[in-house]
Design an enzyme around this catalytic site. Structure first.
Site, PDB file in Angstrom:
ATOM      1  N   LEU A  59      85.030 -21.944  79.861  1.00  0.00           N
ATOM      2  CA  LEU A  59      84.797 -22.922  78.813  1.00  0.00           C
ATOM      3  C   LEU A  59      85.280 -22.630  77.537  1.00  0.00           C
ATOM      4  O   LEU A  59      85.792 -23.575  76.812  1.00  0.00           O
ATOM      5  CB  LEU A  59      83.246 -23.162  79.036  1.00  0.00           C
ATOM      6  CG  LEU A  59      82.515 -24.102  77.787  1.00  0.00           C
ATOM      7  CD1 LEU A  59      82.821 -25.436  78.253  1.00  0.00           C
ATOM      8  CD2 LEU A  59      81.229 -23.751  77.889  1.00  0.00           C
ATOM      9  N   ASP A  60      84.999 -21.545  77.038  1.00  0.00           N
ATOM     10  CA  ASP A  60      85.203 -21.246  75.621  1.00  0.00           C
ATOM     11  C   ASP A  60      86.772 -20.616  75.235  1.00  0.00           C
ATOM     12  O   ASP A  60      86.942 -20.117  74.255  1.00  0.00           O
ATOM     13  CB  ASP A  60      84.121 -20.643  74.840  1.00  0.00           C
ATOM     14  CG  ASP A  60      83.937 -18.999  75.245  1.00  0.00           C
ATOM     15  OD1 ASP A  60      84.757 -18.652  76.162  1.00  0.00           O
ATOM     16  OD2 ASP A  60      83.278 -18.550  74.711  1.00  0.00           O
ATOM     17  N   ALA A  61      87.721 -20.480  76.414  1.00  0.00           N
ATOM     18  CA  ALA A  61      89.001 -19.810  76.015  1.00  0.00           C
ATOM     19  C   ALA A  61      89.781 -20.594  75.087  1.00  0.00           C
ATOM     20  O   ALA A  61      90.027 -20.087  74.278  1.00  0.00           O
ATOM     21  CB  ALA A  61      89.608 -19.665  77.435  1.00  0.00           C
TER      22      ALA A  61
ATOM     23  N   GLU B  78      76.817 -15.755  73.208  1.00  0.00           N
ATOM     24  CA  GLU B  78      77.866 -16.830  72.657  1.00  0.00           C
ATOM     25  C   GLU B  78      78.077 -16.877  71.184  1.00  0.00           C
ATOM     26  O   GLU B  78      79.313 -16.845  70.923  1.00  0.00           O
ATOM     27  CB  GLU B  78      77.594 -18.151  73.364  1.00  0.00           C
ATOM     28  CG  GLU B  78      78.560 -18.982  73.321  1.00  0.00           C
ATOM     29  CD  GLU B  78      80.195 -18.580  73.691  1.00  0.00           C
ATOM     30  OE1 GLU B  78      80.172 -17.981  74.468  1.00  0.00           O
ATOM     31  OE2 GLU B  78      80.971 -19.268  72.987  1.00  0.00           O
TER      32      GLU B  78
END
Lengths: 85, 130
Positions: A59-61, B78
């Site tokens: 998702l956060d690549a 995160e």
């Protein structure tokens, strides 16, 4: 020169902002589904944890690359440098 | 709390793969000079270190009773991952004036996109030596 600097700042802000928005939406969905699924089947928590980690990485690549590019524009200012600033 | 998840071998493989790419990918930049190789190494570690931190926070807790703690730790991980990455890049851009930016971003992007190799890594049987 001022136009270049201001446009670079605006573009970096848009870049980082959209990346943050995408990550926020993705993580909200992902976290919600994780809690939902672990509430329904608590015995699968360890598997879900691993799946969460992998999905989070996928998702956060791209958003992380966008943030890095935004920081590059802010701190290095390559366009201003190209104009001799 | 100790990590007990039987599925963690995939995460270990992923992190080891990222570490290997971070170390060996800069060798491709040696023909362009040591500066380019160091920049690619810095880019690789700018991706690997936050990811390792996120993995640590994700698997800090385990068990069905700790679901809330797991979720809280994941979100904190995160946030920490993004903050750590931003901090590393700010330090690099501010204090490392001789960086080769092309090599830096190449190393960073290659390590970052290596997460997409996970399906390949998880197809194999777990190896107890890893």
């Amino acid at each position: 020169m001022e136009t270049v600097l201001s446009n670079t700042a605006i573009s970096a802000a848009i870049l980082i902002g959209l990346a943050a928005l995408g990550t926020a939406i993705g993580f909200a969905l992902l976290g919600g589904k994780f809690l939902e699924a672990s509430g329904r089947q608590p015995e699968l928590v360890s598997m879900l944890q691993t799946k969460f980690f992998i999905a989070a990485g996928l998702l956060d690549a791209i958003p992380m690359i966008a943030v890095a590019m935004g920081l590059y524009f802010i701190f290095v200012s390559p366009f201003a440098g190209a104009l001799g600033g | 709390m100790a990590v007990r998840s039987p599925h963690i071998f995939i995460v270990r493989r992923l992190l080891l793969t990222q570490l290997a790419i971070s170390i060996f990918f800069p060798l491709a930049f040696l023909p362009f000079g040591m500066n380019a190789a160091w920049s690619a190494l810095a880019g690789g570690f700018a991706s690997f270190i936050p990811n390792a931190y996120f993995a640590y926070r994700t698997f800090q807790y385990s068990g069905a009773r700790a679901v809330n703690a797991i979720a809280r730790s994941m979100f904190a991980g995160e946030i920490g991952k993004l903050a750590l990455m931003a901090l590393i890049f700010i330090v690099l851009f501010k204090y490392q004036k001789t960086l080769n930016h092309g090599a830096l971003f190449s190393g960073f992007i290659v390590v970052q996109l290596s997460v997409w190799l996970t399906p390949l890594l998880s197809n194999r049987k777990p190896n107890s030596s890893i």
